[in-house]
Design a protein around this motif. Structure first.
Motif, short mmCIF file in Angstrom:
data_model
loop_
_atom_site.label_atom_id
_atom_site.label_comp_id
_atom_site.label_asym_id
_atom_site.label_seq_id
_atom_site.Cartn_x
_atom_site.Cartn_y
_atom_site.Cartn_z
N ILE A 147 35.24 49.51 32.05
CA ILE A 147 36.10 48.95 33.10
C ILE A 147 35.84 47.44 33.21
N PHE A 148 36.92 46.67 33.24
CA PHE A 148 36.83 45.21 33.32
C PHE A 148 37.75 44.70 34.44
N ALA A 149 37.42 43.53 34.98
CA ALA A 149 38.25 42.97 36.05
C ALA A 149 38.36 41.45 35.90
N PRO A 150 39.31 40.97 35.09
CA PRO A 150 39.50 39.52 34.95
C PRO A 150 40.38 38.95 36.07
N GLY A 151 40.59 37.65 36.01
CA GLY A 151 41.51 37.00 36.96
C GLY A 151 40.96 36.98 38.37
N ILE A 152 41.79 37.37 39.32
CA ILE A 152 41.38 37.33 40.73
C ILE A 152 40.79 38.68 41.15
N ALA A 153 40.85 39.68 40.28
CA ALA A 153 40.43 41.03 40.68
C ALA A 153 38.92 41.19 40.77
N PHE A 154 38.13 40.28 40.19
CA PHE A 154 36.68 40.46 40.24
C PHE A 154 36.10 39.87 41.53
N ALA A 155 35.01 40.49 41.98
CA ALA A 155 34.33 40.00 43.19
C ALA A 155 33.48 38.79 42.82
N PRO A 156 33.76 37.62 43.40
CA PRO A 156 32.92 36.46 43.10
C PRO A 156 31.54 36.64 43.72
N PRO A 157 30.50 36.03 43.12
CA PRO A 157 29.16 36.20 43.68
C PRO A 157 29.01 35.53 45.04
N HIS A 158 29.74 34.44 45.24
CA HIS A 158 29.72 33.71 46.51
C HIS A 158 30.85 32.69 46.45
N LYS A 177 43.26 54.40 24.27
CA LYS A 177 44.27 54.10 25.28
C LYS A 177 43.69 53.09 26.26
N ILE A 178 44.39 51.95 26.38
CA ILE A 178 43.94 50.92 27.31
C ILE A 178 44.96 50.83 28.44
N VAL A 179 44.48 51.01 29.65
CA VAL A 179 45.36 50.92 30.82
C VAL A 179 45.10 49.60 31.53
N VAL A 180 46.18 48.88 31.80
CA VAL A 180 46.08 47.60 32.51
C VAL A 180 46.73 47.78 33.88
N LEU A 181 45.96 47.56 34.93
CA LEU A 181 46.51 47.65 36.28
C LEU A 181 46.94 46.26 36.71
N GLY A 182 48.23 46.09 36.93
CA GLY A 182 48.73 44.78 37.35
C GLY A 182 49.44 44.07 36.22
N LEU A 213 39.78 50.40 30.84
CA LEU A 213 40.60 50.07 32.00
C LEU A 213 40.44 48.59 32.33
N ILE A 214 41.55 47.90 32.46
CA ILE A 214 41.51 46.50 32.90
C ILE A 214 42.14 46.45 34.29
N ASN A 215 41.32 46.12 35.26
CA ASN A 215 41.82 46.00 36.63
C ASN A 215 42.23 44.55 36.85
N ALA A 216 43.53 44.33 36.84
CA ALA A 216 44.06 42.97 37.05
C ALA A 216 45.01 43.00 38.24
N THR A 217 44.54 43.64 39.29
CA THR A 217 45.41 43.84 40.47
C THR A 217 45.49 42.62 41.37
N GLY A 218 44.71 41.57 41.05
CA GLY A 218 44.81 40.35 41.85
C GLY A 218 44.40 40.58 43.30
N PRO A 219 44.85 39.69 44.18
CA PRO A 219 44.45 39.83 45.58
C PRO A 219 45.51 40.54 46.42
N LYS A 220 45.07 41.09 47.53
CA LYS A 220 46.02 41.52 48.56
C LYS A 220 46.23 40.32 49.47
N LEU A 221 47.47 39.99 49.76
CA LEU A 221 47.75 38.89 50.69
C LEU A 221 47.49 39.43 52.09
N ASN A 222 46.37 39.05 52.66
CA ASN A 222 45.87 39.71 53.87
C ASN A 222 46.39 39.01 55.14
N PHE A 223 47.70 39.05 55.32
CA PHE A 223 48.31 38.39 56.48
C PHE A 223 47.78 38.97 57.80
#
Lengths: 45, 485
Positions: B341-352, B3-8, B115-125
């Motif tokens: 657990i994987f996080a492609p797209g914008i969901a991963f923390a960039p190193p800098h 079972k593969i769950v994709v968030l987002g 688990l694929i975490n593809a939740t992208g960013p929160k628009l932090n207004f």
């Protein structure tokens, strides 16, 4: 306002015939660059 | 059975779910959890924001498509991660909360094998005081709803200008560390063209405000590119475009506060200044969603999974800009602690960041965060899906598919005006996305030829063609997988 793009440049940018061929060229070039593959950057010993 | 769950269900999540479903037999479950009911093709929000495209043209409902394609779908948002399960439940799971219908507010434990975490960013207004879309004369084009409101605001101003009102328009970034300069760049050029179309251009003063050190940085440290047979720096190209269109610019600006028609900002000189406006479109900062994670006994293990965004196989060691390398950037987007657990797209923390970090004389950090556009989001999602598919089929976790942003090209077709014969686009390709200053030492980290720009009507056609092609692909119509990410 400073005109930085000449009339001739603008003509080339907006001429549909020239731009049609540019469209074909860009489509192919972008396809080659983007679909041309990707990979890692770290050496595996 | 796996079972593969994709968030987002944005570009990244949808691409991953689509490829998993196509390549895995029906005995395996692919389940998408997203609070959004629609898929939206975000790059076309720009055209919704100038009233040249309706939002219904850039979105479609997910539920019927997923039902037809045998992808499970829950309209819910992720709340907390339990990668070891808990005392009662042995399997790892994500706690989700339904957001609509009779089940609204109900929580559920969604178990997974992968688990694929593809939740992208929160628009932090909220990170910028007073920056709320639709308030204080500021707008956003980050979602189709925001873009619709932006058009209502812009249209109202255009009508006032037709009555003789002189107006100031401010477009750019709304936070010292915002990213997505490309979207704001497209919007300012489209707004400028629309004002000319409505014959009110001479009534408006248009200003670009950005946290970039130079024009054309785009959060990518700028680039050296081939343009019309010449080699040119991106800041020279953008300067040429802005001057030609009579657009002013304010750089190195960290917007800190918005009042009704007034943007307060600090610049790199440490000066605190204001800019008045009648209409503003300012991109907010992006942040993680603030997810929590717990181990089997309920201890907080959030730092194993998140550094704002999700922790993956990047090198997060703190080091100065001069020591950054492309090897710092992730290749497989796998969490180092929990390998399923994987996080492609914008969901991963960039190193800098990619752009050089800069501080104002007061010590305020003012520089763009790293952008991750649709193309790398799609590519990284597909490679994550392919690695999971291989692991399920072979039983080995070898992670053969890799794709670092330091070894990946991207195309950015920036709209510069809408219209089949009067439109324009700036087609930019970059290779690699993250500059490799060692391999391409003489060309500012990029490969010339593969990093180029072109301006003209063809760019508009290209962006329009991509709009239709990617919506076709997202709808998973016949042979959709032949269209590359």
């Amino acid at each position: 306002m400073t005109k930085r793009i000449s009339k001739y440049q603008r003509f080339k940018m907006m001429n549909p015939i020239i731009q049609f061929f540019k469209f074909l060229y860009l489509s192919l070039k972008i396809m080659v660059i983007v679909a041309g593959g990707h990979g890692g950057t770290r050496r595996v010993n | 059975m796996a079972k593969i769950v994709v968030l987002g269900a944005g570009i990244s999540g949808h691409v991953a779910a689509a490829h998993l479903r196509r390549k895995l037999s029906k005995e395996h479950i692919v389940e998408v959890v997203s609070p959004n009911s629609n898929y939206q093709w975000i790059p076309s929000n720009i055209w919704v924001g100038i009233g040249r495209m309706k939002s219904k043209s850039i979105l479609f409902p997910l539920k019927p498509l997923y039902k037809k394609k045998h992808i499970n779908y829950k309209q819910a948002k992720a709340v907390a991660f339990y990668p070891e399960g808990d005392i009662q439940l042995e399997n790892p799971y994500v706690e989700v909360e339904y957001v609509v219908g009779e089940q609204k507010g109900k929580k559920e434990k969604v178990t997974y094998d992968y688990l694929i975490n593809a939740t992208g960013p929160k628009l932090n207004f909220e990170a910028t005081e007073g920056l709320n879309p639709g308030q204080n004369k500021t707008f956003s084009v980050c979602t189709y709803n925001h873009a619709e409101h932006a058009w209502e605001g812009l249209n109202a101003l255009i009508q006032q200008m037709k009555q003789g009102k002189k107006a100031k328009i401010l477009i750019g970034t709304g936070h010292a560390k915002a990213t997505c300069q490309g979207a704001a760049f497209e919007y300012i050029l489209n707004v400028e063209q629309e004002l000319r179309r409505h014959k009110v251009r001479d009534m408006a003063e248009i200003t670009w405000i950005s946290n970039e050190y130079q024009l054309g940085d785009f959060g990518m440290d700028g680039m050296l590119l081939s343009y019309g047979g010449m080699t040119m720096k991106s800041h020279e190209m953008v300067e040429m475009i802005f001057e030609d269109r009579n657009i002013k610019w304010i750089l190195g600006a960290g917007v800190q506060k918005i009042e009704n028609g007034i943007a307060h900002y600090e610049n790199l000189e440490g000066e605190f200044k204001t800019e008045n406006y009648d209409f503003a479109m300012l991109i907010p900062s992006f942040s993680g969603h603030g997810f929590k994670a717990y181990d089997k006994t309920g201890n907080d293990i959030t730092e194993k999974l998140f550094k704002g965004f999700m922790v993956v196989d990047a090198d997060y060691t703190s080091k100065p800009y001069e020591e950054w390398t492309v090897q710092d950037w992730p290749e497989t987007y796998q969490n180092p602690t929990y390998k399923n657990i994987f996080a492609p797209g914008i969901a991963f923390a960039p190193p800098h960041s990619i752009s050089k970090p800069r501080k104002s004389k007061n010590g305020t950090e003012i520089f763009p965060a790293p952008p991750r556009t649709g193309m790398p989001s799609g590519i990284t999602a597909k490679l994550v899906a392919d690695n999971i598919i291989d692991a399920i089929k072979s039983g080995k976790n070898e992670l053969q598919h890799k794709g670092s942003m330091g070894n990946m090209g991207a195309a950015c077709i920036a709209s510069a005006g809408f219209g089949l014969t009067s439109g324009s686009g700036i087609s930019i390709t970059t290779f690699p996305i993250v500059p490799d200053y060692k391999t391409y030492a003489d060309t500012q980290g990029r490969k010339l030829g593969k990093t180029f720009a072109s301006i003209g009507l063809a760019g508009h056609w290209l962006k329009l063609a991509l709009h239709h092609a990617f919506i076709y692909k997202a709808k998973m119509k016949p042979l959709w997988w032949l269209i590359p990410e």
